[in-house]
Design a protein around this motif. Structure first.
Motif, PDB file in Angstrom:
ATOM      1  N   ASN A 131     -48.109 -13.853  12.253  1.00 56.53           N
ATOM      2  CA  ASN A 131     -48.385 -15.174  12.821  1.00 56.53           C
ATOM      3  C   ASN A 131     -47.231 -15.693  13.669  1.00 56.53           C
ATOM      4  OD1 ASN A 131     -50.950 -15.329  11.457  1.00 56.53           O
ATOM      5  ND2 ASN A 131     -49.807 -15.782   9.583  1.00 56.53           N
ATOM      6  N   ASN A 132     -46.795 -14.853  14.603  1.00 56.45           N
ATOM      7  CA  ASN A 132     -45.804 -15.227  15.601  1.00 56.45           C
ATOM      8  C   ASN A 132     -46.325 -14.785  16.964  1.00 56.45           C
ATOM      9  OD1 ASN A 132     -43.169 -16.397  14.405  1.00 56.45           O
ATOM     10  ND2 ASN A 132     -43.654 -14.715  12.997  1.00 56.45           N
ATOM     11  N   ARG A 133     -45.415 -14.606  17.940  1.00 56.82           N
ATOM     12  CA  ARG A 133     -45.797 -14.170  19.287  1.00 56.82           C
ATOM     13  C   ARG A 133     -45.001 -12.949  19.720  1.00 56.82           C
ATOM     14  NH1 ARG A 133     -49.107 -17.500  21.694  1.00 56.82           N
ATOM     15  NH2 ARG A 133     -48.580 -16.743  23.783  1.00 56.82           N
ATOM     16  N   PHE A 134     -44.678 -12.088  18.744  1.00 54.94           N
ATOM     17  CA  PHE A 134     -44.005 -10.837  19.090  1.00 54.94           C
ATOM     18  C   PHE A 134     -44.931  -9.987  19.951  1.00 54.94           C
ATOM     19  CE2 PHE A 134     -41.644 -12.015  15.232  1.00 54.94           C
ATOM     20  CZ  PHE A 134     -40.346 -11.877  15.696  1.00 54.94           C
ATOM     21  N   SER A 135     -44.369  -9.303  20.926  1.00 58.56           N
ATOM     22  CA  SER A 135     -45.169  -8.534  21.875  1.00 58.56           C
ATOM     23  C   SER A 135     -44.590  -7.135  22.041  1.00 58.56           C
ATOM     24  CB  SER A 135     -45.226  -9.259  23.227  1.00 58.56           C
ATOM     25  OG  SER A 135     -43.912  -9.451  23.728  1.00 58.56           O
ATOM     26  N   GLY A 136     -45.180  -6.385  22.971  1.00 53.91           N
ATOM     27  CA  GLY A 136     -44.723  -5.034  23.220  1.00 53.91           C
ATOM     28  C   GLY A 136     -45.336  -4.036  22.259  1.00 53.91           C
ATOM     29  N   GLN A 137     -44.866  -2.811  22.342  1.00 53.77           N
ATOM     30  CA  GLN A 137     -45.370  -1.738  21.496  1.00 53.77           C
ATOM     31  C   GLN A 137     -44.487  -1.560  20.266  1.00 53.77           C
ATOM     32  OE1 GLN A 137     -46.023   1.867  23.681  1.00 53.77           O
ATOM     33  NE2 GLN A 137     -46.963   0.831  25.432  1.00 53.77           N
ATOM     34  N   ILE A 138     -45.032  -0.897  19.273  1.00 54.63           N
ATOM     35  CA  ILE A 138     -44.200  -0.487  18.148  1.00 54.63           C
ATOM     36  C   ILE A 138     -43.208   0.528  18.691  1.00 54.63           C
ATOM     37  CG2 ILE A 138     -44.167   0.723  15.935  1.00 54.63           C
ATOM     38  CD1 ILE A 138     -46.837  -0.508  15.302  1.00 54.63           C
ATOM     39  N   PRO A 139     -41.919   0.315  18.509  1.00 56.37           N
ATOM     40  CA  PRO A 139     -40.920   1.128  19.223  1.00 56.37           C
ATOM     41  C   PRO A 139     -40.948   2.599  18.817  1.00 56.37           C
ATOM     42  CG  PRO A 139     -39.873  -0.255  17.564  1.00 56.37           C
ATOM     43  CD  PRO A 139     -41.301  -0.706  17.658  1.00 56.37           C
ATOM     44  N   ALA A 140     -40.462   3.425  19.735  1.00 59.80           N
ATOM     45  CA  ALA A 140     -40.434   4.867  19.482  1.00 59.80           C
ATOM     46  C   ALA A 140     -39.529   5.215  18.313  1.00 59.80           C
ATOM     47  CB  ALA A 140     -39.971   5.592  20.750  1.00 59.80           C
ATOM     48  N   GLY A 141     -38.536   4.367  18.035  1.00 61.07           N
ATOM     49  CA  GLY A 141     -37.609   4.647  16.944  1.00 61.07           C
ATOM     50  C   GLY A 141     -38.096   4.228  15.574  1.00 61.07           C
ATOM     51  N   VAL A 142     -39.399   3.921  15.455  1.00 65.76           N
ATOM     52  CA  VAL A 142     -39.922   3.427  14.179  1.00 65.76           C
ATOM     53  C   VAL A 142     -39.738   4.439  13.057  1.00 65.76           C
ATOM     54  CG1 VAL A 142     -42.280   4.276  14.551  1.00 65.76           C
ATOM     55  CG2 VAL A 142     -41.903   2.247  13.141  1.00 65.76           C
TER      56      VAL A 142
END
Length: 1000
Positions: A460-471
């Motif tokens: 419930n925030n506004r984080f964007s982008g993709q799940i990073p490659a370093g996950v």
């Protein structure tokens, strides 16, 4: 250098032998008395140096004054015995006797009445029982120190104790007193320390006479049955430094003169039901600790608290305080711990918090604070915990926080924060928990996270982008909740590499593409929610092979294809609705438990009508073209209605017969009770319904029954009456009644009564609100608490509670083994048989398999092995021999559960917990790696390590190598004292004997 004249030198040489010969030595009779004392206590190895050839004054346990024995200190010497012998008072000049931390039993040693010069007597932490004698004043009139702490004394504290007029220290805490304490204690004018806490006294007020104790410096009476208002003239106790009246049922307000006591440094009044405001006048300027938490206090935090320059801990949580925090409190130079959460406080947080002190914990959650976070909270880089959730705070997280290298716990959810998280904050090396949900944070997720991070919550925030490659580097993560953000792209294959991940919530985002095809690495995953995205493709077969996955939600996507046949093996909750799935519902999922799991998938079918899908069989058949006449329809409907009425009538008859048989309404009941009751057997029998079932055991169901309108409950265990079990269950029923009706101990569940007839057996116990220990440790219907925003938070059983539970359970078993005559062996000690009351006090339960030990001349074996896998001692499985050491083994497994968080049967895929723990010790694995990460705190590392080692000792393969429950109690008490005082009372971790492979 001058040389003595020859005559003087000769004289010196002549006198020297006489000087040596006249060195003071003790009286030979005194030495004989000490050696007899050693022999009386079975020659403990710790006193091997006591012998005829040495001078007692040279023994480290003995104090001599002018060659006369005046003191004996035998603390922690592994002394066993049933008494203190009368001849100890043959040492006529003894003034100091210390016997603490041993295993001495029996009643109070009135033999010490003959020690006429005794001034100091310490019998604490032994196993004395019975009442303190009414004539205790026959002890020496010179006695100034009396310590009976942590024994099993019962009854009243006698009035006669007030006649020991020179007492300056009286320690009677942690016994089994259930009577009264005399108000005449208030007439002990020399008293400086008084400790009566943790006793089950009859409810009574704090006597006004206690306020006359003008020399009293330390007064402890926590959890001692106090009721009513506090006396109004506390100012009469002018020397008071420490006051602890916590965990009582005191009502009324805080006396106005409490903080006028100028010498007061610590005050503990938490959980005392206090009301009203905190007094404004504050003159106790040396105050270090204030704990008024969990009361009903209202009003403001006094401005005078800002003048307490020595204050280290301010704990006001769980009250109804309002107004702002005085800004001056933020500038206190020694402040380390601020816990004022769950109040009605408002305004902005003082900006100087942390700037002038080594602040370690700052917890102000569940209030009405506004504005931004203080910039300098971690100015000195000592902050470990920041908890500000459920307020109305706003702005960005200060960039200075990314340098907070000490931070472990960061909880800011449920506010109005915005902006990006400072880059360095994601990677703080000590960080274990980041909970930031329900704000307006933005930005992208980092490539790298803190190396010890266990929980990341950003829903419930506004984080964007993709799940990073370093996950894939987020290897320690157990919980990742990122629901309802703006994340997009594909679910990366690298995310499935997180083997420790238990909960993954990515619902309500913008993910696209197919799910990862290979997901077997999610070996710990039990909850997966990817609903409300734009995912396509098929459901991977691998989801059906995840052994612990129980909750799966893939609803509201664009998934297609068939449902994998393996998917229903372990699931408890499933939602695949609103997709494009096709085909037949797998047989394991085709039941009413999943009636809403497949809605809005037009291509799915099932022949189970409860799923509300089209019938698979109807799709392959041609529908008949002729119409059924209305007459035929009416005949069918009428026939169906008659059949339904017939079934209903038959069902009512069957239920009536069944209930009469089930509850024995045709039988003659025998009702036996062991205390005065205000209800009858009909109250119990009429409420043995399914809605009141709270558990199932090997011998039947357990019910929670309301017995009056006041909301009191009892727990009722119904012994099953299957014919092939009757003989065994009858024995279990009789064993439980025999044992529980005769023993009484605060750490053993109380049997209230029993009801029996020819075909049914009922046992009634006290109802314990927190149920069994295993439910808390192993998340079986995990307890939770609900926040103001409606979110449910899991309640973790922290280490102090676990240690408190371990000590309580150990006391119950110790009583059974050592204080019951004859001794009782439980035979089924396990975490599900350790019950917890509302204060997490532990009580041993379920005595159906218990055995009263036979006399030495009789065989102590059983015809069959009984117990639970993972808890059974290895020798019991071979020989069925019954003795106390099988309980010690089982209790050791519980200690390993408490310290590691693992279940008894789950060390790894090849071994039980005890076997796994031993292997870790043998392989020299760092102990910190085997302890439960969820509660791991360096503050408790020493105590946790000690209890883990104690668990290993208790689970030694050889019974003779295991300690007695007395020893176990003593070790746990040391740990408890270390935890409560914050001091290393003893190096607990190193006090457990080194394990030898041949013994374990």
């Amino acid at each position: 250098m001058s040389i003595l004249p020859l005559p003087s030198l000769l004289l010196l040489l002549f006198l020297l032998p006489f000087h040596v010969i006249s060195q003071p030595t003790t009286n030979r009779n005194d030495q004989t008395t000490l050696l007899n004392l050693k022999h009386f206590w079975s020659n403990p190895p710790s006193l091997n140096h006591w012998n005829q050839s040495s001078n007692p004054c040279s023994w480290p346990e003995i104090t001599c004054t002018s060659a006369t024995i005046t003191g004996i200190n035998l603390a922690n010497k592994d002394i066993h015995g049933t008494a203190v012998p009368p001849f100890i008072c043959d040492l006529k000049n003894i003034t100091h006797l210390d016997l603490k931390f041993n295993y001495i039993t029996g009643e109070f040693p009135t033999t010490l009445y003959n020690c006429a010069k005794l001034q100091y007597l310490d019998l604490s932490q032994n196993f004395f029982v019975g009442r303190i004698p009414d004539d205790i004043s026959r002890l020496s009139p010179e006695l100034w120190y009396l310590n009976l702490f942590n024994n099993n004394f019962t009854g009243d504290i006698p009035v006669d104790i007030s006649r020991l007029s020179k007492l300056s220290s009286l320690q009677l805490h942690m016994n089994q007193f259930h009577g009264s304490f005399p108000e005449e204690i208030g007439y002990l004018n020399e008293l400086e320390e008084l400790n009566l806490e943790y006793n089950d006294f009859k409810p009574s007020r704090l006597p006004p006479s206690f306020t006359r104790l003008k020399k009293l410096r330390k007064f402890y009476m926590a959890e001692a049955g106090l009721i009513g208002e506090l006396p109004g003239n506390l100012s009469g106790m002018g020397a008071l430094e420490v006051l602890d009246l916590s965990r009582n049922q005191i009502n009324g307000s805080i006396p106005s003169d409490l903080f006028m006591l100028k010498n007061l440094t610590e005050v503990y009044l938490y959980m005392t039901n206090l009301t009203g405001g905190i007094p404004d006048s504050v003159e106790a300027l040396n105050m270090k600790i204030i704990d008024l938490s969990e009361n009903k206090l209202t009003g403001k935090i006094p401005d005078g608290f800002g003048n307490l320059m020595s204050l280290t801990n301010l704990t006001l949580m769980f009250n109804q305080l309002s107004g702002e925090i005085p800004e001056s409190i933020g500038r206190l130079p020694h402040l380390q711990d601020v816990r004022i959460f769950d109040n009605k406080l408002s305004g902005t947080l003082p900006p100087d918090f942390g700037r002038y002190s080594d602040l370690k914990r700052f917890e102000v959650s569940i209030n009405q604070f506004t504005g931004s976070l203080p910039e300098n909270l971690c100015y000195n880089r000592k902050l470990e915990g920041l908890s500000v959730f459920d307020n109305t705070l706003s702005g960005e997280i200060p960039k200075s926080y990314e340098n907070c290298s000490s931070l472990k716990d960061f909880q800011v959810y449920g506010n109005r924060f915005s902006g990006a998280i400072p880059d360095g904050l994601w990677k703080v090396s000590m960080l274990e928990q980041m909970m930031m949900s329900d704000n307006s944070f933005s930005g992208e997720l980092p490539q790298e996270l803190a190396p010890n991070l266990l929980r990341l919550e950003i829903s419930n925030n506004r984080f964007s982008g993709q799940i990073p490659a370093g996950v894939s580097s987020w290897t320690t993560l157990r919980v990742f909740k990122a629901s309802n953000n703006l994340l997009h792209g594909a679910i990366p294959q690298d995310l499935t590499a997180l083997a420790n991940l238990e909960t993954l919530l990515l619902d309500g985002n913008r993910f696209t593409g197919a799910l990862p095809a290979t997901i077997v690495s999610w070996s710990s995953l039990n909850t997966l929610n990817l609903s409300g995205n734009q995912l396509t493709g098929q459901i991977p077969d691998g989801l059906g092979f995840l052994e612990v996955l129980t909750d799966l939600d893939l609803s509201r996507n664009n998934l297609s294809g068939q449902i994998p046949s393996q998917l229903g093996r372990h699931l408890v909750r499933l939602d695949l609705s609103a997709n494009n799935l096709t085909g037949i519902i797998p047989s394991q999922l085709s039941n009413g438990a999943f009636d809403k799991s497949f809605l809005n998938n037009p291509g799915l079918c099932s022949d189970n009508p409860s799923l509300r899908l089209s019938s698979c069989s109807s799709r392959s058949k041609t529908r008949p073209s002729n119409k059924i006449s209305a007459k035929i329809v009416a005949i069918i409907a009428t026939t169906a209605l008659l059949l339904v009425l017939l079934v209903v009538l038959m069902t009512i008859c069957v239920v009536v017969v069944y209930r009469r048989r089930k509850y024995g309404l045709n039988s003659k009941w025998k009702f036996t009770y062991f205390q005065k009751l205000d209800f009858t057997e009909s109250t119990i029998l009429s409420r043995l319904t399914e809605k009141n079932v709270i558990g199932h055991g090997g011998s039947g169901k357990v019910y929670r029954i309301a017995v009056n309108r006041s909301g009191d409950f009892v727990a009722v265990k119904k012994i099953s009456s299957k014919k092939d079990l009757d003989q065994r269950l009858e024995k279990e029923f009789l064993a439980e009644v025999e044992i529980l009706s005769t023993i009484r101990h605060s750490n053993i569940v109380k049997l209230i009564g029993c009801i029996s007839c020819d075909n049914s057996k009922l046992l009634m116990y006290e109802y314990l609100e927190n149920r069994s220990l295993d439910r808390w440790l192993h998340r079986k219907q995990p307890p939770s608490s609900r926040g103001l925003n409606g979110s449910v938070r899991h309640v973790v059983l922290d280490w102090p509670k676990r240690l408190h539970i371990a000590l309580g359970a150990a006391r119950g078993l110790c009583y059974m083994h050592h204080d019951c005559s004859p001794a009782v062996v439980h035979r089924d000690v396990k975490s599900s048989n350790v019950l917890l009351d509302s204060e997490f006090n532990a009580k041993i339960a379920d005595f159906g398999l218990a055995r009263i030990l036979a006399k030495e001349s009789e065989p102590n074996t059983m015809s069959m092995v009984a117990g639970s896998f993972g808890y059974m001692a290895p020798e019991y499985a071979h020989t069925t021999k019954v003795n106390e050491k099988i309980d010690v083994y089982s209790f050791g497994v519980i200690l390993l559960e408490l310290t590691t968080g693992r279940e008894a049967s789950n060390g790894d895929e090849h071994s039980s917990l005890a076997e796994w723990a031993l292997r870790q010790a043998v392989d020299d694995a760092p102990i910190v790696d085997v302890l439960d990460n969820e509660i791991m705190d360096p503050v408790y590392l020493n105590e946790m390590t000690g209890v883990f080692k104690l668990g290993l000792w208790c689970t030694s393969t050889l019974p003779t190598s295991r300690p007695s429950m007395k020893k176990v109690c003593q070790m746990l008490l040391r740990c408890s004292m270390a935890a409560e005082t914050g001091k290393s009372v003893v190096d607990v971790a190193n006090h457990v004997p080194l394990l030898k492979l041949e013994n374990v």
